[in-house]
Design an enzyme around this catalytic site. Sequence first.
Site, mmCIF file in Angstrom:
data_model
loop_
_atom_site.group_PDB
_atom_site.id
_atom_site.type_symbol
_atom_site.label_atom_id
_atom_site.label_comp_id
_atom_site.label_asym_id
_atom_site.label_seq_id
_atom_site.Cartn_x
_atom_site.Cartn_y
_atom_site.Cartn_z
ATOM 1 N N ALA A 76 0.849 -1.196 0.000
ATOM 2 C CA ALA A 76 0.000 0.000 0.000
ATOM 3 C C ALA A 76 0.889 1.252 0.000
ATOM 4 O O ALA A 76 1.812 1.334 -0.805
ATOM 5 C CB ALA A 76 -0.964 -0.039 1.175
ATOM 6 N N SER A 77 0.689 2.174 0.923
ATOM 7 C CA SER A 77 1.390 3.459 0.858
ATOM 8 C C SER A 77 2.859 3.395 1.238
ATOM 9 O O SER A 77 3.568 4.395 1.056
ATOM 10 C CB SER A 77 0.673 4.496 1.726
ATOM 11 O OG SER A 77 -0.499 4.936 1.084
#
Length: 361
Positions: A76-77
């Site tokens: 993800a991030s």
Amino acid sequence: MNRFLALFLLAFILIQPSVFAQQKILKEAIDRAQTEGFSGVVLVAEDGKILLEDAMGMRTYENRVLLHESDIFELASLSKQFTAMMVMICKEKGLLSFDDQLSKYIETPYPGITIRNLLTHTSGLPDYQAVMNQHWDKSKVAGNPEILEYLRKYKPAKSFEPGDKYEYSNTGYVLLASIVEKATGEDFVELMREWIFKPLAMKNTDIRSLEEKAKVKNFAAGHIKDGNGNYVNANTFQSSDYTIWLGNRKGPGRVSSNAEDLLKWDQALYTEKLVSKKTMEEAYSAFKLNDGTRSYYGFGWEIKPQSPFGKMVMHTGGNPGYSTIIVRYLEENKTIIILNNNAHPDMMRLVEAATLSLGKW
């Protein structure tokens, strides 16, 4: 989540248990997390040496396949630190400057934004996912060109003037990936493999399509509880649909990796294998806002100037079913990596316990 961690770090400074108790706290936290259904991998290291690595839970609940330490997760991030590194490499190659205007590379209806604003989340750009969710035909798969087209077409209002404040922006990191492609003339995914993953021997790390993920035997699927309290694949929920119809986006997410590859990445950042130490110092520096105050997000890293072990940089990530974190204590080369694939609330307790355990082994 980050505020909770900051409060914990303050408490750590005030009360530090004995060495034996520190290690016991982590082992007890892992046992508790496992008992309470946590699924993921925990890695704690110092000077690049793994002090503890443990896997618990399920790679897939449907088939009851146990999770292993080498399993691959959506980051993800956490992907943003890789995107930022691509920009830093471009800068060192003389292909761009951090203070170049966005308009030099990409046409948008938002003037006055620099690459540095994009890196530090101080651009004021609107959320691309909102405009795509409203207008995009979700039977098709969008990538950066389509996202840019819709930002130009619908011109959603910006949140503030560039440099006025910090506001986390996935849009900014989409634009950074597109700037890299414009500056190099190369595909962002292929270039990341060439510039980062291959040189660092990160053999388990890539930006994978849905089809490519399906072929990776040890890919840990993200899971969410259904109405009956059972963990099921997160892709069966409508809230996960954006990962399909925005499946070609580059920059803000989509890197997948495992804990030991992330440790390779962590250790490489102490060297000059990718960029100079001077550039890395800039990546770990606070941004000065227009009013003179500081925003403590650098180039793909949240910055904590003071911690139990000196300066700390960290980042979290969240996708449907996934929760990830990397914590790096720069002055003492201590590292915590936790990858979770059932969005379990115990993750931050494990970060706390791992931080305590790093006092001394």
